[in-house]
Design a protein around this motif. Structure first.
Motif, PDB file in Angstrom:
ATOM      1  N   THR A 124       0.851  -1.190   0.000  1.00  0.00           N
ATOM      2  CA  THR A 124       0.000   0.000   0.000  1.00  0.00           C
ATOM      3  C   THR A 124       0.890   1.244   0.000  1.00  0.00           C
ATOM      4  N   PRO A 125       0.330   2.416  -0.320  1.00  0.00           N
ATOM      5  CA  PRO A 125       1.118   3.653  -0.238  1.00  0.00           C
ATOM      6  C   PRO A 125       1.709   3.878   1.158  1.00  0.00           C
ATOM      7  N   GLU A 126       0.969   3.509   2.184  1.00  0.00           N
ATOM      8  CA  GLU A 126       1.459   3.670   3.547  1.00  0.00           C
ATOM      9  C   GLU A 126       2.659   2.758   3.822  1.00  0.00           C
ATOM     10  N   GLU A 127       2.560   1.526   3.344  1.00  0.00           N
ATOM     11  CA  GLU A 127       3.667   0.595   3.551  1.00  0.00           C
ATOM     12  C   GLU A 127       4.894   1.037   2.759  1.00  0.00           C
ATOM     13  N   ILE A 128       4.685   1.522   1.557  1.00  0.00           N
ATOM     14  CA  ILE A 128       5.804   2.001   0.741  1.00  0.00           C
ATOM     15  C   ILE A 128       6.529   3.141   1.456  1.00  0.00           C
ATOM     16  N   LYS A 129       5.763   4.062   1.987  1.00  0.00           N
ATOM     17  CA  LYS A 129       6.366   5.186   2.706  1.00  0.00           C
ATOM     18  C   LYS A 129       7.129   4.710   3.925  1.00  0.00           C
ATOM     19  N   GLU A 130       6.594   3.730   4.635  1.00  0.00           N
ATOM     20  CA  GLU A 130       7.255   3.215   5.813  1.00  0.00           C
ATOM     21  C   GLU A 130       8.583   2.533   5.438  1.00  0.00           C
ATOM     22  N   PHE A 131       8.577   1.769   4.346  1.00  0.00           N
ATOM     23  CA  PHE A 131       9.780   1.086   3.912  1.00  0.00           C
ATOM     24  C   PHE A 131      10.855   2.072   3.416  1.00  0.00           C
ATOM     25  N   LEU A 132      10.437   3.072   2.672  1.00  0.00           N
ATOM     26  CA  LEU A 132      11.397   3.905   1.966  1.00  0.00           C
ATOM     27  C   LEU A 132      11.778   5.188   2.689  1.00  0.00           C
TER      28      LEU A 132
END
Length: 300
Positions: free
Chosen positions: A290-298
């Motif tokens: 999800t966009p939220e997970e992407i932000k958390e990872f990156l």
């Protein structure tokens, strides 16, 4: 760890196997996401061969290895050696999933001062059995561990993961000969057979076939599997553990870059490569982030 109750137990009922496979698939997916993020943040790394072995690593740590964060120094633990040390982002990610290290800290791949360097370092990470990187040497160390355990009459097993390009190293075949001579049935080698190495196809650089016949000729029990079929991985690990008087090798047929469509089947993504933000986000979206997970990872 999530599956300690099934470690070293007889093959359970079908419904339980389904549950275990589901948990391992979840761990493998997380591992792929984490390693892609780590390589992006490092601006360097080896994504192709790290992605291809994610299912194998998830199965080992999720249901086979007798290793827990609380018992990393126990003489009765199983040993795992990542002989293809450049695939360490996979090891770091699956270790983070199972609580051996912090998930965010494991994203500091290759950074100055980080414990999570481009090859595993035994002095930085206490759950790493030996430093690896020079191809073929990790396999030799694993064989030595298996021999030492036999001499002490201890029952733990030793597992080691090799790359297929690594098969071109002479030390691999010296080790294979020695392990068979000493009947090290507590040793299991797994080959991540994605058919590619740094510059091109294995077959174009130094062909390996007939690979299974070569291992049989060296006196090993040989299994060939789909390295992305979790059920097949688990059942074959179980069979390897029951082999007597011979070491076992599992030739796991895999896909380079598995899970990231634009990387799959391309030696260009072996490494060392620099992922752009767009490439990384595309990869994570393809794996369901999800966009939220992407932000958390990156960005965390």
């Amino acid at each position: 760890m999530t599956n300690v109750a099934v470690l070293k137990q007889p093959i359970p009922a079908v419904s339980t196997i389904t549950d275990i496979e589901s948990q391992i698939a979840e761990a493998a997916l997380y591992t792929r996401k984490h390693l892609i993020a780590a390589i992006y943040r490092a601006t360097s790394g080896h994504p192709g061969g790290a992605l291809s072995c994610a299912d194998i690593m998830a199965a080992l740590f999720g249901a086979e290895l007798n290793i827990w964060p609380s018992s990393i120094n126990s003489p009765h633990r199983d040993r795992f050696v990542l002989s293809k040390g450049h695939a360490c982002p996979t090891l770091y990610a699956i270790a983070a999933w199972h609580g051996f290290c912090d998930k965010k800290e494991a994203l500091t791949l290759r950074r100055l001062g980080s414990k999570f360097q481009g090859h595993p370092h035994v002095r930085d990470l206490p759950w790493v059995e030996t430093s690896t990187g020079s191809l073929g040497q990790g396999f030799s160390v694993a064989m030595g561990m298996a021999m030492g355990l036999k001499m002490q009459r201890l029952r733990p097993r030793v597992y080691t993961l090799l790359g297929d390009g690594e098969m071109q190293e002479g030390s691999v075949w010296e080790t294979a000969m020695c392990a068979a001579h000493h009947k090290l049935d507590n040793l299991c080698a797994i080959i991540d057979y994605n058919k590619m190495q740094s510059d091109a196809l294995n077959a174009d650089i130094c062909g390996l076939e007939p690979l299974a016949d070569k291992w049989r000729a060296f006196g090993w029990t040989v299994f060939e599997i789909d390295g992305h079929n979790i059920g097949e991985i688990l059942s074959t690990l179980h069979l390897a553990a029951s082999t007597r008087e011979r070491p076992s090798v599992i030739i796991a047929h895999t896909i380079k870059g598995k899970g990231v469509p634009y990387m799959e089947g391309s030696p260009a993504w072996h490494g060392s490569v620099k992922l752009t933000r767009e490439q990384t986000e595309t990869a994570l979206v393809a794996m369901g982030s999800t966009p939220e997970e992407i932000k958390e990872f990156l960005d965390a």
